[in-house]
Design a protein around this motif. Sequence first.
Motif, PDB file in Angstrom:
ATOM      1  N   ALA A  68      16.434 -40.558 -55.049  1.00  0.00           N
ATOM      2  CA  ALA A  68      16.044 -41.142 -56.334  1.00  0.00           C
ATOM      3  C   ALA A  68      14.658 -40.627 -56.692  1.00  0.00           C
ATOM      4  CB  ALA A  68      16.045 -42.670 -56.266  1.00  0.00           C
ATOM      5  N   GLY A  69      14.424 -40.445 -57.984  1.00  0.00           N
ATOM      6  CA  GLY A  69      13.138 -39.926 -58.415  1.00  0.00           C
ATOM      7  C   GLY A  69      12.841 -40.284 -59.856  1.00  0.00           C
ATOM      8  N   ALA A  70      11.670 -39.872 -60.302  1.00  0.00           N
ATOM      9  CA  ALA A  70      11.249 -40.104 -61.684  1.00  0.00           C
ATOM     10  C   ALA A  70      10.483 -38.885 -62.162  1.00  0.00           C
ATOM     11  CB  ALA A  70      10.373 -41.348 -61.781  1.00  0.00           C
ATOM     12  N   SER A  71      10.510 -38.641 -63.459  1.00  0.00           N
ATOM     13  CA  SER A  71       9.792 -37.507 -64.024  1.00  0.00           C
ATOM     14  C   SER A  71       9.374 -37.811 -65.451  1.00  0.00           C
ATOM     15  CB  SER A  71      10.672 -36.247 -63.986  1.00  0.00           C
ATOM     16  OG  SER A  71      11.836 -36.430 -64.773  1.00  0.00           O
ATOM     17  N   GLY A  87       7.653 -34.162 -61.698  1.00  0.00           N
ATOM     18  CA  GLY A  87       8.147 -35.456 -61.230  1.00  0.00           C
ATOM     19  C   GLY A  87       7.949 -35.655 -59.745  1.00  0.00           C
ATOM     20  N   VAL A  88       8.506 -36.739 -59.244  1.00  0.00           N
ATOM     21  CA  VAL A  88       8.403 -37.056 -57.824  1.00  0.00           C
ATOM     22  C   VAL A  88       9.730 -37.612 -57.334  1.00  0.00           C
ATOM     23  CG1 VAL A  88       7.516 -39.386 -58.274  1.00  0.00           C
ATOM     24  CG2 VAL A  88       7.061 -38.288 -56.071  1.00  0.00           C
ATOM     25  N   LEU A  89      10.131 -37.145 -56.170  1.00  0.00           N
ATOM     26  CA  LEU A  89      11.308 -37.677 -55.486  1.00  0.00           C
ATOM     27  C   LEU A  89      10.780 -38.718 -54.503  1.00  0.00           C
ATOM     28  CD1 LEU A  89      14.355 -36.873 -55.642  1.00  0.00           C
ATOM     29  CD2 LEU A  89      13.978 -35.527 -53.573  1.00  0.00           C
ATOM     30  N   PHE A  90      10.852 -39.993 -54.886  1.00  0.00           N
ATOM     31  CA  PHE A  90      10.224 -41.029 -54.059  1.00  0.00           C
ATOM     32  C   PHE A  90      11.159 -41.594 -52.995  1.00  0.00           C
ATOM     33  CE2 PHE A  90      11.526 -43.004 -58.122  1.00  0.00           C
ATOM     34  CZ  PHE A  90      12.463 -43.913 -57.667  1.00  0.00           C
ATOM     35  N   LEU A 129      20.973 -32.545 -39.388  1.00  0.00           N
ATOM     36  CA  LEU A 129      20.102 -31.758 -40.254  1.00  0.00           C
ATOM     37  C   LEU A 129      19.402 -32.710 -41.214  1.00  0.00           C
ATOM     38  CD1 LEU A 129      19.075 -29.117 -41.634  1.00  0.00           C
ATOM     39  CD2 LEU A 129      21.172 -29.178 -43.003  1.00  0.00           C
ATOM     40  N   GLY A 130      18.087 -32.639 -41.274  1.00  0.00           N
ATOM     41  CA  GLY A 130      17.316 -33.458 -42.196  1.00  0.00           C
ATOM     42  C   GLY A 130      16.704 -32.614 -43.299  1.00  0.00           C
ATOM     43  N   LEU A 131      16.844 -33.075 -44.536  1.00  0.00           N
ATOM     44  CA  LEU A 131      16.280 -32.372 -45.696  1.00  0.00           C
ATOM     45  C   LEU A 131      15.303 -33.294 -46.417  1.00  0.00           C
ATOM     46  CD1 LEU A 131      19.584 -30.751 -47.025  1.00  0.00           C
ATOM     47  CD2 LEU A 131      17.736 -29.592 -45.794  1.00  0.00           C
ATOM     48  N   HIS A 132      14.398 -33.903 -45.651  1.00  0.00           N
ATOM     49  CA  HIS A 132      13.503 -34.904 -46.233  1.00  0.00           C
ATOM     50  C   HIS A 132      12.209 -35.052 -45.434  1.00  0.00           C
ATOM     51  CE1 HIS A 132      15.073 -37.344 -42.951  1.00  0.00           C
ATOM     52  NE2 HIS A 132      16.305 -37.110 -43.407  1.00  0.00           N
ATOM     53  N   SER A 133      11.700 -33.969 -44.871  1.00  0.00           N
ATOM     54  CA  SER A 133      10.487 -34.103 -44.058  1.00  0.00           C
ATOM     55  C   SER A 133       9.252 -34.392 -44.909  1.00  0.00           C
ATOM     56  CB  SER A 133      10.270 -32.834 -43.217  1.00  0.00           C
ATOM     57  OG  SER A 133      10.125 -31.698 -44.035  1.00  0.00           O
ATOM     58  N   GLN A 134       9.263 -34.010 -46.191  1.00  0.00           N
ATOM     59  CA  GLN A 134       8.183 -34.365 -47.114  1.00  0.00           C
ATOM     60  C   GLN A 134       8.703 -35.459 -48.040  1.00  0.00           C
ATOM     61  OE1 GLN A 134       4.970 -33.209 -47.252  1.00  0.00           O
ATOM     62  NE2 GLN A 134       4.638 -34.766 -48.802  1.00  0.00           N
ATOM     63  N   ASN A 135       8.228 -36.683 -47.809  1.00  0.00           N
ATOM     64  CA  ASN A 135       8.777 -37.823 -48.544  1.00  0.00           C
ATOM     65  C   ASN A 135       7.667 -38.847 -48.805  1.00  0.00           C
ATOM     66  OD1 ASN A 135      10.716 -39.391 -49.771  1.00  0.00           O
ATOM     67  ND2 ASN A 135      11.704 -40.049 -47.881  1.00  0.00           N
ATOM     68  N   PHE A 165       9.986 -29.892 -53.610  1.00  0.00           N
ATOM     69  CA  PHE A 165       9.243 -29.432 -52.433  1.00  0.00           C
ATOM     70  C   PHE A 165       9.408 -30.477 -51.320  1.00  0.00           C
ATOM     71  CE2 PHE A 165       7.381 -27.602 -56.212  1.00  0.00           C
ATOM     72  CZ  PHE A 165       7.356 -26.250 -55.892  1.00  0.00           C
ATOM     73  N   ILE A 166      10.569 -30.400 -50.630  1.00  0.00           N
ATOM     74  CA  ILE A 166      10.996 -31.450 -49.709  1.00  0.00           C
ATOM     75  C   ILE A 166      10.488 -31.264 -48.281  1.00  0.00           C
ATOM     76  CG2 ILE A 166      13.061 -31.909 -51.066  1.00  0.00           C
ATOM     77  CD1 ILE A 166      14.640 -30.339 -48.924  1.00  0.00           C
ATOM     78  N   GLY A 167       9.791 -30.164 -48.011  1.00  0.00           N
ATOM     79  CA  GLY A 167       9.317 -29.903 -46.664  1.00  0.00           C
ATOM     80  C   GLY A 167      10.341 -29.134 -45.841  1.00  0.00           C
ATOM     81  N   ALA A 168       9.908 -28.627 -44.715  1.00  0.00           N
ATOM     82  CA  ALA A 168      10.779 -27.815 -43.863  1.00  0.00           C
ATOM     83  C   ALA A 168      11.939 -28.640 -43.319  1.00  0.00           C
ATOM     84  CB  ALA A 168       9.974 -27.219 -42.720  1.00  0.00           C
ATOM     85  N   PRO A 169      13.170 -28.100 -43.367  1.00  0.00           N
ATOM     86  CA  PRO A 169      14.320 -28.800 -42.784  1.00  0.00           C
ATOM     87  C   PRO A 169      14.135 -29.027 -41.283  1.00  0.00           C
ATOM     88  CG  PRO A 169      15.044 -26.994 -44.190  1.00  0.00           C
ATOM     89  CD  PRO A 169      13.560 -26.831 -44.006  1.00  0.00           C
TER      90      PRO A 169
END
Length: 244
Positions: A68-71, A87-90, A129-135, A165-169
Motif C-alpha cells: 500500500a502506498g500514497a503519492s 510517493g511512498v510505499l509505506f 524471497l523478500g522484496l521489502h528490505s527498504q520499508n 526503491f525497495i532495497g536489495a532482495p
Amino acid sequence: RGSKGSMGPLSHFALGGGISTMGINLQAATNLNRYMNLRGSGNYLNYTANNITTSGFTIDAKLNLASAGASVDFYPFPRLGFRLSPGVLFYNKNGASATFAVAGGTSFTLNNTTYYASATSPVLGSGSLGLHSQNPAFTITTGWGNMIPRRRGHLSFPFEIGVGFIGAPTLNIALTSGQICDAQGQNCVAVATDPSVQQNLATQVAKYTNDLNPLKTYPIVSGGVAYSFRSLVYLATCVARFCC
C-alpha cells in the motif's frame, strides 16, 4: 458561493481498479488544486505454481504480493492528463516462498556440482524471497490519465510507469533433510550437514542473489479504469451553505 462546475480542493473523489506489476490494484484519489491530486493505492496477489523442475529439483512456489502506498500526482498541463508522481510505499510485504524436493535415487546440481539423493531418504528443502528490505520505500512514476478529469466526464483510464526503491532482495534457501550418496548409492551422508553441499549451496544462493539485485529498483507498471464523482464532504458543505 462556488459555481456548479467548480473544482475546489477536495471537491471530487475517484475510485479505480486495475492490474500492475505489484498485483491487483485498487486506488482512491481526491483533487488538491488544479494541478495536483492526492492518491492512495493498495495491491494484492497470491499465485501458486507447482511441480516446477530445474537442476533436478521439483519446486512448489508461491508468490505473495501485498503493498500500500500514497503519492501526489502533479499535472503540469491539467487538460492533457500527463503527470509526475512522487510517493511512498509505506506497507510492503512482497515476496515468495517455495519448497524443494529431489526424488530418491535421482541427481541434482548445485554450483555445477552433481549430487545423488538417497533412494530411501529423498532430499527436501525450503526457500524464501523478500522484496521489502527498504520499508517504507520511495516511489517515482509518470503516466497518463487523470482519475479526476479536469474536463467534463467521470470515466478515465489511467496508466503509469515508474520504479519503487525497495532495497536489495533477500534470498534464503536451505536443504533441511534427506541424504546424498555416491553415484552407486553408497556412502550416504546427511545433506543438512555435509560441508560440500552446504558450501556449494551458499555459492549458488550468492549467484541467485546477485542476479536478483536489479529488483532493488522495482518496476511499477499499471493500468486500469477509474470513476470520479463529487465528494460527500464537498456536497455536505454545499448543502450547509445553500449553494447546491
